[in-house]
Each structure stands twice: as structure tokens, then as C-alpha cells.
Design a protein around this motif. Structure first.
Motif, PDB file in Angstrom:
ATOM      1  N   ASN A  65       0.434  14.067   5.503  1.00 11.54           N
ATOM      2  CA  ASN A  65       0.429  15.002   4.088  1.00 11.54           C
ATOM      3  C   ASN A  65      -0.200  16.181   4.545  1.00 11.54           C
ATOM      4  O   ASN A  65      -0.171  17.165   3.744  1.00 11.54           O
ATOM      5  CB  ASN A  65       0.090  14.437   2.868  1.00 11.54           C
ATOM      6  CG  ASN A  65       1.384  13.353   2.290  1.00 11.54           C
ATOM      7  OD1 ASN A  65       2.278  13.383   2.912  1.00 11.54           O
ATOM      8  ND2 ASN A  65       1.046  12.655   1.201  1.00 11.54           N
ATOM      9  N   ALA A 122       1.877   8.633   4.237  1.00  7.62           N
ATOM     10  CA  ALA A 122       1.147   9.673   3.645  1.00  7.62           C
ATOM     11  C   ALA A 122       0.250  10.134   4.553  1.00  7.62           C
ATOM     12  O   ALA A 122      -0.618  11.505   4.073  1.00  7.62           O
ATOM     13  CB  ALA A 122       0.647   9.259   2.404  1.00  7.62           C
ATOM     14  N   GLN A 123      -0.177   9.909   5.557  1.00  5.77           N
ATOM     15  CA  GLN A 123      -1.292  10.421   6.323  1.00  5.77           C
ATOM     16  C   GLN A 123      -0.837  11.612   7.165  1.00  5.77           C
ATOM     17  O   GLN A 123      -1.296  12.487   7.713  1.00  5.77           O
ATOM     18  CB  GLN A 123      -1.904   9.365   7.266  1.00  5.77           C
ATOM     19  CG  GLN A 123      -2.699   8.368   6.682  1.00  5.77           C
ATOM     20  CD  GLN A 123      -3.677   7.603   7.292  1.00  5.77           C
ATOM     21  OE1 GLN A 123      -4.394   8.099   8.249  1.00  5.77           O
ATOM     22  NE2 GLN A 123      -3.558   6.253   7.114  1.00  5.77           N
ATOM     23  N   VAL A 172       4.880  12.878   1.733  1.00  2.71           N
ATOM     24  CA  VAL A 172       5.075  11.538   1.281  1.00  2.71           C
ATOM     25  C   VAL A 172       4.452  11.385  -0.015  1.00  2.71           C
ATOM     26  O   VAL A 172       3.191  11.516  -0.109  1.00  2.71           O
ATOM     27  CB  VAL A 172       4.667  10.401   2.222  1.00  2.71           C
ATOM     28  CG1 VAL A 172       4.968   9.060   1.958  1.00  2.71           C
ATOM     29  CG2 VAL A 172       5.281  10.863   3.666  1.00  2.71           C
ATOM     30  N   ARG A 173       5.077  10.384  -1.041  1.00 10.74           N
ATOM     31  CA  ARG A 173       4.611  10.277  -2.300  1.00 10.74           C
ATOM     32  C   ARG A 173       4.674   8.810  -2.586  1.00 10.74           C
ATOM     33  O   ARG A 173       5.709   8.056  -2.326  1.00 10.74           O
ATOM     34  CB  ARG A 173       5.163  11.095  -3.308  1.00 10.74           C
ATOM     35  CG  ARG A 173       5.243  12.386  -3.484  1.00 10.74           C
ATOM     36  CD  ARG A 173       3.949  13.089  -3.763  1.00 10.74           C
ATOM     37  NE  ARG A 173       3.900  14.539  -3.730  1.00 10.74           N
ATOM     38  CZ  ARG A 173       2.666  14.944  -4.006  1.00 10.74           C
ATOM     39  NH1 ARG A 173       1.532  14.273  -4.347  1.00 10.74           N
ATOM     40  NH2 ARG A 173       2.383  16.330  -3.724  1.00 10.74           N
ATOM     41  N   PRO A 174       3.700   8.464  -3.465  1.00  9.05           N
ATOM     42  CA  PRO A 174       3.988   6.769  -3.927  1.00  9.05           C
ATOM     43  C   PRO A 174       5.072   6.872  -5.100  1.00  9.05           C
ATOM     44  O   PRO A 174       5.310   7.875  -5.601  1.00  9.05           O
ATOM     45  CB  PRO A 174       2.600   6.774  -4.416  1.00  9.05           C
ATOM     46  CG  PRO A 174       1.858   7.839  -4.668  1.00  9.05           C
ATOM     47  CD  PRO A 174       2.600   8.811  -3.753  1.00  9.05           C
ATOM     48  N   ALA A 186       0.771  -1.308   0.096  1.00 10.73           N
ATOM     49  CA  ALA A 186       0.062   0.192  -0.096  1.00 10.73           C
ATOM     50  C   ALA A 186       0.919   1.322   0.081  1.00 10.73           C
ATOM     51  O   ALA A 186       0.442   2.202  -0.589  1.00 10.73           O
ATOM     52  CB  ALA A 186      -1.107  -0.089   0.997  1.00 10.73           C
ATOM     53  N   ASN A 232       5.371   5.819  -7.920  1.00 16.79           N
ATOM     54  CA  ASN A 232       4.930   6.228  -9.368  1.00 16.79           C
ATOM     55  C   ASN A 232       4.633   7.868  -9.715  1.00 16.79           C
ATOM     56  O   ASN A 232       4.732   8.336 -10.809  1.00 16.79           O
ATOM     57  CB  ASN A 232       3.732   5.392  -9.808  1.00 16.79           C
ATOM     58  CG  ASN A 232       2.213   6.086  -9.241  1.00 16.79           C
ATOM     59  OD1 ASN A 232       2.341   6.212  -8.133  1.00 16.79           O
ATOM     60  ND2 ASN A 232       1.435   6.161 -10.181  1.00 16.79           N
ATOM     61  N   GLU A 233       4.722   8.495  -8.556  1.00 17.61           N
ATOM     62  CA  GLU A 233       4.988   9.911  -8.555  1.00 17.61           C
ATOM     63  C   GLU A 233       6.424  10.462  -8.817  1.00 17.61           C
ATOM     64  O   GLU A 233       6.548  11.814  -9.065  1.00 17.61           O
ATOM     65  CB  GLU A 233       4.185  10.462  -7.458  1.00 17.61           C
ATOM     66  CG  GLU A 233       2.780  10.374  -7.696  1.00 17.61           C
ATOM     67  CD  GLU A 233       1.906  11.031  -6.571  1.00 17.61           C
ATOM     68  OE1 GLU A 233       2.294  12.047  -6.069  1.00 17.61           O
ATOM     69  OE2 GLU A 233       0.754  10.528  -6.429  1.00 17.61           O
ATOM     70  N   VAL A 254       2.067   2.045  -3.365  1.00 14.92           N
ATOM     71  CA  VAL A 254       1.357   2.148  -4.372  1.00 14.92           C
ATOM     72  C   VAL A 254       0.533   3.669  -4.247  1.00 14.92           C
ATOM     73  O   VAL A 254       0.233   4.332  -5.113  1.00 14.92           O
ATOM     74  CB  VAL A 254       0.302   0.982  -4.360  1.00 14.92           C
ATOM     75  CG1 VAL A 254      -1.231   1.398  -5.267  1.00 14.92           C
ATOM     76  CG2 VAL A 254       0.776  -0.353  -4.761  1.00 14.92           C
ATOM     77  N   ASN A 255       0.248   4.032  -3.001  1.00 15.67           N
ATOM     78  CA  ASN A 255      -0.438   5.120  -2.716  1.00 15.67           C
ATOM     79  C   ASN A 255       0.071   6.088  -1.549  1.00 15.67           C
ATOM     80  O   ASN A 255      -0.617   6.870  -1.401  1.00 15.67           O
ATOM     81  CB  ASN A 255      -1.997   5.062  -2.718  1.00 15.67           C
ATOM     82  CG  ASN A 255      -2.343   4.502  -1.330  1.00 15.67           C
ATOM     83  OD1 ASN A 255      -1.590   3.994  -0.414  1.00 15.67           O
ATOM     84  ND2 ASN A 255      -3.649   4.367  -0.927  1.00 15.67           N
ATOM     85  N   GLY A 256       1.143   5.891  -0.950  1.00 15.93           N
ATOM     86  CA  GLY A 256       1.885   6.476   0.098  1.00 15.93           C
ATOM     87  C   GLY A 256       1.469   5.911   1.540  1.00 15.93           C
ATOM     88  O   GLY A 256       2.256   5.984   2.545  1.00 15.93           O
ATOM     89  N   GLY A 257       0.337   5.198   1.581  1.00 18.01           N
ATOM     90  CA  GLY A 257      -0.041   4.288   2.636  1.00 18.01           C
ATOM     91  C   GLY A 257      -0.046   5.222   4.102  1.00 18.01           C
ATOM     92  O   GLY A 257      -0.265   6.471   4.006  1.00 18.01           O
TER      93      GLY A 257
END
Lengths: 239, 184
Positions: free
Chosen positions: B105, B102-103, B138-140, B93, B142-143, B96-99
Motif C-alpha cells: 500500500n 496490503a504491504q 489493498v483493503r480489508p 489476517a 469491512n472497508e 481482517v486488516n489487508g495482511g
């Protein structure tokens, strides 16, 4: 109903009653058309566009298009499913959807559709928008991070509960869910746990408190079976 | 789980793995393929990885990365793997999306550091040059670089990782379906 009251959905005849939408007729026949903002008890909203099908070659929302005899409807095609995946990816990056930390995981229709359409990543750049949480109500939590603006709570509160507690405000990417009371806090509104609006959120935005993990992750609705199979079983149960 | 023996490639594939802003849970789940690890070592050899403790990546066939990108070091490791691996797989996770990381952010990093370190009596924001600088968000993966394959899940199950990797090693288009495709 006469025998000719059928349309073709992906090459299979679907019988319908006059006035039914393509989505309603397909659902009654146990054929799943992906959707997020539809609820059989409310007026169609036609906003999520997940149910987009091709009717005689033209793209239309299945929830707002009346079924008519002889229509040729395409739904489960690689092209339409690719568009649906794109819509889901845009919904995922527009909000803050962190499934591992969400109480709704396994019961969430957004997540279940992403599984069903094999969406492996959100693809687009994440917005990570700063959005609040409203825990002011004693029985219900609102996490605006997960709201997908389907307006199901808006319609339930307005049309069933007769309260109009919720509304969508703003436009474009600034659109957001608001609560109708001077403070804007759910706890200060006349919203009640027994309202229809408390039970229709397809994602983890409107959550009842104190029951979050009563069913463990891994044993929830869409952990057990994919949303398409679940819809077909529900149609069988209804008969 | 049905035991599907993968088609062996003509030579051993070289695999690198790394954990960036993750919790190592995905690597733990990778080890959950249990005795199938013995099948895997007939097919691959490991380059840079916590398993080998090699610090820098050489030319590889597959790079598997857990965790998102939260600091400058993560960016450099990710660039190094992208430059050396033919295909990069985002595992889990956070990749894929920061997980979970990334909270943070919606918070201001400067204010976080000040609040945690400087506002405490006698403390200061750490500024040792050994410490990588934090990114503002925090970035996934693919960014930051191009990612070829994604295995979501927190963590993805050992079975899902095995299915995906053996598909990849055998030259099939990897595919995850119910019940192996999970975001939680």
C-alpha cells in the motif's frame, strides 16, 4: 502503613504506599490494569489512555493518579474495556501493524492487549501511512511503521541513558518519532545496543538485530499466557 | 481440543466461501478441522466455494471470505456474497486488516507495473480485458462491505475456525479467547 491505606479496585481492597499511583499499587497487588506507555522505572507519560479507570465515578489515567485512601476505582468494566478496545483499534489503523510478518509477534504488548480485550478486528478505516525503516545501526533496527508514540524510548534515552537520542516531533496525526543527529539516522547517533532505550519498546518498532526468531512464534511470552495473567504472575514472583 | 458437538440447526445451513486477495492458507486451515468435516456436512451444505467449484453464489446463510480486496474482481465477488449471505465472516489476517498484500500500500501501483513489466526489454504492462484491474490500495473486507464476524490469524487454526463456526451454527455469540485468538 496504616490499615486504612487502601482503596477499592473493582470491589477488592488494594493496599498502597503513600505516593504510589493507582496503577503502581494495583500492579504491586497483582491486579492488571491495561497499559502501554507505562514503565515502572520512568516518570508516567499518561498518553496511551489504556489505563483509564473511573475514580469515584470520574475517568482518570491510573498511571498519573495518586492512590488515596477510600477511593472507589472501577477498571475491569464492560464500558471501560469497550473504550480500551476502541483505543487499541485506533492505534492499529494509525500505523502499519502486520502481526504475521513482525518479529515481535507474541512478545508485543499492543498485540497482547488486543488479545486480552478480545479485539477481533481494527474496525476503523486503515491509514496505511507511508513510513520508513531505519536499518543504519549495526545492532538495532527501527521500523517506524509500528511505532505507537508511547515515548518509552524517549524517556529511557533521556532519563536513564542521559543521551536523548529520541524525541517525538510534529503534532496530531503528523506526530512521529525522530532520532537526534543531523542525518536523522540511528547509525549516526550515539545510541548503543546496551542502552535502556534499546530494551523498552512495547511493540516491534525498536528491534535488536539477529535474534528475531530465536524463540519460535507460538512459544513467546504472550503466546504462553495472556498479558493479564503474566502481570499477576510477575507480581507473585516479586513477592 | 475438546470435541464439542454443535447443536444441529432445524435445516442444513447453506454456506459459501471465497478466497480474494489471500493465499488459500485459511481454506487449508479450514480443512484442518479434519474429521470434524464429517460433523460439519451434517449441518451445512456448500454453495459457491472452491470446495464445490460453483462459480456464483445463491442465497446463503453464512459467507466465509478469506483475503482482502486488491482488485475489481474481488470487489464484485464480495458484493455478490454480501447480497446473498445473511452473515459474512472475514476469515484470517488479510480479510481482517489487508495482511501481507496490503504491504504494497505504500507503493504506487502504476510505478510497480511499469517497473516490473515495461522497463524490461520486450515486455509491456498486461492489458488483457480478462485481467481484473488492480486497486490503488489493498483493503480489508469491512472497508468495502459490512462484515458481521471476524476470525483473525494467519491462518486461524482449524480449532479456532471450528469453535467459531459451531458457535455461529448453534446460535451462540461466537467468541475466541486465549490461546485460540491469534493475529500471527
Amino acid at each position: 502503613m496504616s490499615d486504612d491505606a487502601t482503596f477499592m479496585l473493582d470491589g477488592r481492597p488494594i493496599r498502597f504506599v503513600a505516593g504510589q499511583s493507582i496503577l503502581e499499587a494495583a500492579t504491586a497487588a497483582g491486579t492488571f490494569i491495561p497499559n502501554l506507555c507505562h514503565h515502572p522505572e520512568f516518570k508516567p507519560h499518561g498518553s496511551c489512555k489504556l489505563c483509564t479507570v473511573k475514580v469515584n465515578g470520574r475517568a482518570s489515567s491510573a498511571c498519573t493518579t495518586r492512590a488515596r485512601a477510600g477511593q472507589e476505582v472501577a477498571s475491569d468494566t464492560p464500558e471501560l474495556n469497550r473504550h480500551r478496545r476502541t483505543l487499541l483499534q485506533m492505534l492499529f489503523v494509525e500505523g502499519n501493524h502486520f502481526c504475521p510478518g513482525c518479529e515481535k509477534s507474541g512478545n508485543c504488548r499492543l498485540q497482547a492487549l488486543a488479545y486480552d480485550l478480545e479485539m477481533l478486528n481494527p474496525h476503523y478505516e486503515h491509514f496505511y501511512p507511508p513510513r520508513p525503516i531505519d536499518a543504519s545501526h549495526p545492532d538495532v533496527l527501527i521500523d517506524f511503521n509500528r511505532c505507537i508514540l508511547c515515548a518509552l524510548c524517549v524517556r529511557a534515552s533521556r532519563d536513564v541513558d542521559g543521551k536523548s537520542v529520541f524525541a517525538l516531533a510534529g503534532r496530531g496525526t503528523a506526530q512521529h518519532l525522530v532520532v537526534d543527529c543531523p542525518s536523522g539516522k540511528l547509525g549516526d547517533s550515539d545510541f548503543a545496543m546496551t542502552d535502556k532505550a534499546a530494551a523498552v519498546c512495547p511493540v516491534g518498532a525498536i528491534l535488536p538485530k539477529r535474534v528475531g526468531f530465536s524463540v519460535p512464534i507460538g512459544e513467546r511470552t504472550f503466546d504462553v499466557e495472556p498479558i493479564s495473567a503474566h502481570a499477576a504472575h510477575a507480581a507473585e514472583t516479586r513477592g | 481440543m475438546r470435541h464439542v458437538a454443535p447443536t444441529p440447526p432445524r435445516r442444513k445451513l447453506r454456506v459459501a466461501t471465497a478466497s480474494l486477495a489471500g493465499c488459500f492458507g485459511c481454506h487449508m486451515s479450514f480443512l484442518d478441522i479434519d474429521e470434524r468435516l464429517l460433523d460439519l456436512i451434517d449441518l451445512v451444505e456448500f454453495d459457491r466455494s472452491p470446495i464445490t467449484d460453483i462459480k456464483h453464489c445463491g442465497p446463503c446463510d453464512i459467507g466465509i471470505i478469506e483475503g482482502g480486496v486488491c482488485n475489481a474482481e474481488n470487489v464484485h465477488v464480495l458484493w455478490e456474497l454480501r447480497a446473498n449471505c445473511k452473515v459474512l465472516v472475514a476469515l484470517g489476517a488479510c480479510a481482517v486488516n489487508g495482511g501481507l498484500p496490503a504491504q504494497r500500500n505504500h507503493l504506487d501501483v502504476g510505478r510497480c507495473l511499469t517497473r516490473v513489466y515495461r522497463d524490461r526489454a520486450g515486455a509491456a504492462v498486461p492489458d488483457d480485458p480478462e485481467l481484473p484491474l488492480l486497486l490503488d490500495k489493498v483493503r480489508p473486507l469491512n472497508e468495502v462491505v459490512r462484515i458481521d464476524f471476524f476470525i483473525p490469524g494467519c491462518p486461524p487454526s482449524g480449532d479456532a475456525i471450528w469453535k467459531y463456526l459451531t458457535d455461529l451454527i448453534s446460535g451462540r455469540m461466537p467468541r475466541l479467547e486465549h490461546p485460540m485468538l491469534h493475529f500471527d
